[in-house]
Structures are given as structure tokens and as C-alpha cells.
Design a protein around this motif. Structure first.
Motif, PDB file in Angstrom:
ATOM      1  N   PRO A   1       0.857  -1.086  -0.041  1.00 49.74           N
ATOM      2  CA  PRO A   1      -0.029  -0.046  -0.039  1.00 49.74           C
ATOM      3  C   PRO A   1       0.833   1.148   0.068  1.00 49.74           C
ATOM      4  N   GLU A   2       1.880   1.331   0.755  1.00 49.98           N
ATOM      5  CA  GLU A   2       2.697   2.550   0.859  1.00 49.98           C
ATOM      6  C   GLU A   2       3.487   2.850  -0.583  1.00 49.98           C
TER       7      GLU A   2
ATOM      8  N   LEU B   1      -4.416   8.609   2.355  1.00 51.00           N
ATOM      9  CA  LEU B   1      -3.321   8.241   3.250  1.00 51.00           C
ATOM     10  C   LEU B   1      -3.571   8.682   4.618  1.00 51.00           C
TER      11      LEU B   1
ATOM     12  N   ARG C   1       0.599   4.647   8.643  1.00 49.48           N
ATOM     13  CA  ARG C   1       0.483   4.514   7.386  1.00 49.48           C
ATOM     14  C   ARG C   1       1.000   5.831   6.589  1.00 49.48           C
TER      15      ARG C   1
ATOM     16  N   ASP D   1       4.669   5.354   6.619  1.00 48.09           N
ATOM     17  CA  ASP D   1       5.217   4.416   5.422  1.00 48.09           C
ATOM     18  C   ASP D   1       4.933   5.243   3.919  1.00 48.09           C
ATOM     19  N   GLY D   2       3.755   5.911   3.864  1.00 55.12           N
ATOM     20  CA  GLY D   2       3.593   6.390   2.591  1.00 55.12           C
ATOM     21  C   GLY D   2       4.844   7.642   2.282  1.00 55.12           C
TER      22      GLY D   2
END
Length: 164
Positions: free
Chosen positions: A93-94, A120, A132, A135-136
Motif C-alpha cells: 500500500p505505501e 493516506l 500509514r 510509511d507512505g
């Protein structure tokens, strides 16, 4: 777009220098130290984090491929398990966020870039949401680092480059 645009978040020359230093450290072999320089921008909140994402996307896409026919930026995805063409759904996802955000931003599609950012950071006030976002942004930072490293390697390997 909730008032968050590149124009409302910068460019801030000090933050740009911090991002430059972070990328320089990462390319020189200290990605942790470089990444830690970005933490204060994350801690300042969504507006600062949006600006950071915009700067990292710019750096990450500086070696991107533009389609000749439409002039749009694209990021080709390869499934590392099969070697076949892949999609963002094949990515963690990231990494999917980072690639989608960077391409939308490079294409000047601020509505789409902001939609990815908003998704996000929707629950950034929770532990899971904060992780999250980190991480993104880290995925964007690593994309920008890879691009910067490729630029350095290209310059080092260019036999026509003037040597002082």
C-alpha cells in the motif's frame, strides 16, 4: 482540495534545503539519517506533510518517462515475482500510494494527488493512520533517493563530463 496546494504550502527554501540534505545523506549511504531530517515536517501536521510529499514527488519523477503521444508521466510497474507488467494493486500500500501520488503530481493533476494524500492521511490521528502516513512518505523518500542515486551514477559514468 482543502486549501492544500503547492502554492499554499511553499515553496519554502529552508524545507527544500532540508529535503536536499536528506536526499544527499541517503545517496551517500545514510538513508536513516536522511529520513530523520524529515521527521519535523511530518510532526508539523498535514499541510507540512503535503508540502514534503510534493517536494519528494518532484525529486522522484525527475527521471520519469513521459508518454510521447499525450505528454503524461507514467510509472511502469513490474511484478517482481513474475517479471510481467503489474499494477499498483500488486504493490504494498505505501508503495502504491507513493507511485500514484508521484505520477499524479508530475502530471499536474493536483485533485488526484490530493485525493491520494487525503486517503493516506485520513486517520493520521490514530496510531495506525500515523504509521500509514510515515510509511507512505518513506516510500516517496526512497523513490526520490533512487532517482537521486541514478542521477549521481549517471554523472559519474559520463565520460564527456568535465572533471575539475
Amino acid at each position: 482540495m482543502s486549501g492544500l496546494t503547492p502554492e499554499t504550502t511553499g515553496p519554502d527554501p529552508i524545507r527544500a534545503l532540508v529535503v536536499h540534505e536528506a536526499l544527499s545523506r541517503a545517496v551517500a549511504g545514510d538513508p536513516h539519517g536522511g529520513g530523520m531530517l524529515l521527521v519535523p515536517m511530518l510532526e508539523e501536521g498535514r499541510r507540512s506533510t503535503w508540502g514534503l510529499c510534493c517536494m519528494l514527488a518532484t525529486a522522484a519523477m525527475s527521471l520519469g518517462e513521459q508518454q510521447a503521444d499525450g505528454g503524461m508521466w507514467v510509472l511502469e510497474v513490474e511484478n517482481s515475482a513474475t517479471g510481467e507488467s503489474g499494477t499498483p494493486e500488486d504493490m504494498p500500500p505505501e508503495v502504491a500510494f507513493a507511485s500514484r501520488f508521484a505520477v499524479a503530481y508530475a502530471n499536474g493533476d493536483m485533485d488526484t494527488a490530493y485525493a491520494h494524500f487525503a486517503a493516506l492521511s485520513a486517520d493520521v490521528d490514530t496510531d495506525a493512520g500515523e504509521i500509514r502516513v510515515i510509511d507512505g512518505v518513506l516510500a516517496l523518500f526512497l523513490m526520490a533517493t533512487a532517482t537521486a542515486r541514478a542521477l549521481v551514477d549517471e554523472q559519474r559514468n559520463n565520460p564527456t563530463q568535465d572533471k575539475d
